[in-house]
Scaffold this active site. Structure first.
Site, PDB file in Angstrom:
ATOM      1  CB  SER A 229      31.737   7.780  25.629  1.00  0.00           C
ATOM      2  OG  SER A 229      30.937   7.096  26.555  1.00  0.00           O
ATOM      3  CG  ASP A 455      25.444  12.173  26.663  1.00  0.00           C
ATOM      4  OD1 ASP A 455      25.109  11.010  26.965  1.00  0.00           O
ATOM      5  OD2 ASP A 455      26.461  12.445  26.012  1.00  0.00           O
ATOM      6  CG  HIS A 485      26.709   8.853  24.247  1.00  0.00           C
ATOM      7  ND1 HIS A 485      27.027   9.482  25.431  1.00  0.00           N
ATOM      8  CD2 HIS A 485      27.656   7.887  24.067  1.00  0.00           C
ATOM      9  CE1 HIS A 485      28.111   8.918  25.952  1.00  0.00           C
ATOM     10  NE2 HIS A 485      28.509   7.957  25.142  1.00  0.00           N
TER      11      HIS A 485
END
Length: 516
Positions: A229, A455, A485
């Protein structure tokens, strides 16, 4: 309030005296002067229980086989422009490599995202997932500056945050707009009052320089890295600043480095709408009846009606708090991060429709870093501080109103919420650094970049943009056709083989590899 890497509503939880005492006990803030910080020796000890600012809880449990987690604090300059000036403590955690010493490659440094997430807390929680990687690496993570025990940013107190996270984040009239702006300004002023000395020094470029110091202190010639991320943005910035020091690196759940803060928020609106569409499709395609509706449209229409009703009439949540429209929206977003959370979302919506908002509020609390005792970690305070220090954009209410049609088109359900989040940095005390990060890394070795087609928080297109921005011969794109995610923690065999093969054996996957 949203960010480029996770929807958020600004939060904090820090006890100043406890934090200061913890840092002091571990060799924290001080005066560096002529000390060569790259030559410092880390004092590794058994890890204490996480501080409140890291989320609290118990000390990390031993790994399978009995290996203990070790913690230390690294000194780093408060201001990298004055490397001989005051220092801050960067909290580290490590699990030593489990394999033969002759097979050890070095340290593998993790950043799990946010920005604002505590690596000291997160790595032990997922330690067993990286057991194979530990065969040749010491697993290492850290609280980036501004996070947890690393000079953690402090803003409002727990009581104030309870109120802040209940506010109306999708204003319908001038009075509500004014109130939202006033609340954001009050929060930002509290951050400046309580952490003003640190706010100018929590940029991603500062954290990247900390990582290079960390590489040296850990005794590694190259930085071997696993970024997830926001951690992919941090890794990209590191590769730009220190291309010759990059070792084997993997980026998973990739931030688009070419977007402004506003463009990133719009991308998230599309991403979370896609995740909601997939959730509704999954629920209604099961053999048994979906308790939320007979068709995908029914499911989404009912959620929209429910949220609209909450705007004027909240339902009981976790006493003494009610489930407001903002809290419910935040809880739904949290559940869409992972397909594993979809059953909780189904149950939470079903119960909320009957007047019981406890599950959705618990999901929202999880997003905001609030524990069962009403204490907040500093994940959201750090998230705001890092994003506002990084991003140059400062958006007015007029700008948001002009962009609302585009956001609503991208997501009828989440568009307003994510659009209004753009005012979060408007009254920030520190100027933002740039429109978007520079991640060009000519001369760096291959970096594996994994995009997940489902995602919601870091939409799939960001992986290709990152691979291109890193430069020819550097970014190696891998696609995972999945939900949620990130990709590696999905436990997909194809993804795991690609990542493990590179990190452990140096086998670069073929660019364009597709896993499903």
């Amino acid at each position: 309030m949203p960010s480029q890497s996770q929807p958020r509503a600004r939060a904090l939880a820090a006890a100043t005296l406890l934090l200061s005492a913890t840092l002091a006990a571990c060799g924290g803030d001080g005066d560096s002067k002529d000390e060569d910080l790259s030559a410092q020796k880390l004092n590794w000890k058994d890890c204490p229980a996480p501080a409140d600012s890291e989320g609290g809880g118990e000390a990390p449990s031993p790994l399978p086989g009995g290996a203990e987690w070790q913690c230390a604090t690294m000194k780093a300059p408060l201001d990298w422009a004055e490397p001989k000036g005051d220092t801050i403590g960067i909290a580290l955690i490590k699990a030593a490599a489990s394999g033969d010493k002759d097979d050890r490659i070095g340290s593998l440094v993790f950043n799990f995202g946010g920005p604002g997430g505590s690596g000291v807390t997160t790595l032990p929680a997922f330690g067993s997932d990286y057991a194979k990687l530990r065969s040749r690496y010491d697993l290492v993570s850290f609280d980036p500056r501004g996070v947890g025990r690393s000079a953690g940013i402090e803003c409002e107190d727990d009581e104030q945050l309870d109120e802040y996270f209940q506010q109306d984040s999708t204003p319908d009239d001038e009075a509500e707009k004014k109130k939202l702006v006033e609340n954001v300004k009050a929060f930002n002023s509290a951050c400046d009052k309580n952490s003003g000395k640190t706010l100018p020094h929590v940029r991603t470029t500062d954290a990247a320089r900390d990582m290079d110091l960390m590489r040296q202190v850990l005794g590694d010639d190259k930085l071997h890295y696993f970024g997830i991320s926001y951690g992919t943005e941090l890794g990209g910035v590191y590769a730009h600043l220190f291309p010759e020091k990059v070792g084997r690196a993997v980026f998973d759940a990739v931030v688009d480095p070419t977007e402004t803060l506003g463009e990133g928020s719009l991308g998230q609106a599309k991403g979370f709408q896609l995740a909601l569409d997939n959730f509704a499709k999954d629920c209604t395609s099961k053999v048994e009846d979906c308790p939320l509706g007979d068709t995908e449209k029914d499911v989404k229409d009912r959620i929209a009606t429910f949220l609209e009703d909450l705007d004027s009439k909240p339902v009981p949540g976790l006493p003494p708090r009610d489930l407001t429209q903002t809290a419910a929206t935040n809880g739904i977003l949290q559940a869409l991060y992972s397909k594993d959370f979809w059953p909780y979302l189904t149950q939470g919506l079903e119960e909320a429709y009957d007047g019981d908002g406890r599950i959705l509020m618990a999901l929202s609390d999880s997003m905001n870093g609030r524990d069962e005792d009403g204490e907040y970690s500093n994940i959201q305070a750090a998230n705001v501080a890092i994003n506002c220090a990084d991003d140059k954009a400062r958006y007015s209410t007029r700008y948001v109103e002009e962009k609302l049609p585009a956001f609503r088109k991208a997501s009828p359900l989440f568009g307003d919420y994510l659009a209004w989040g753009m005012v979060g940095c408007t009254d920030w005390a520190v100027a933002g650094q740039a429109d978007h990060p520079d991640v060009g890394a000519a001369g760096a070795p291959p970096i594996v970049v994994i995009g997940n087609t489902g995602d919601p928080a870091t939409p799939y297109e960001g992986a290709r943009k990152m691979a291109q921005a890193l430069g020819k011969g550097v970014g190696v794109e891998v696609t995972y056709k999945g939900e949620g995610h990130g990709a590696y923690d999905s436990k997909n065999t194809c993804v795991r083989d690609a990542v493990d093969g590179y990190l452990l054996d140096g086998d670069v996957p073929k660019t364009g590899t597709v896993c499903s």
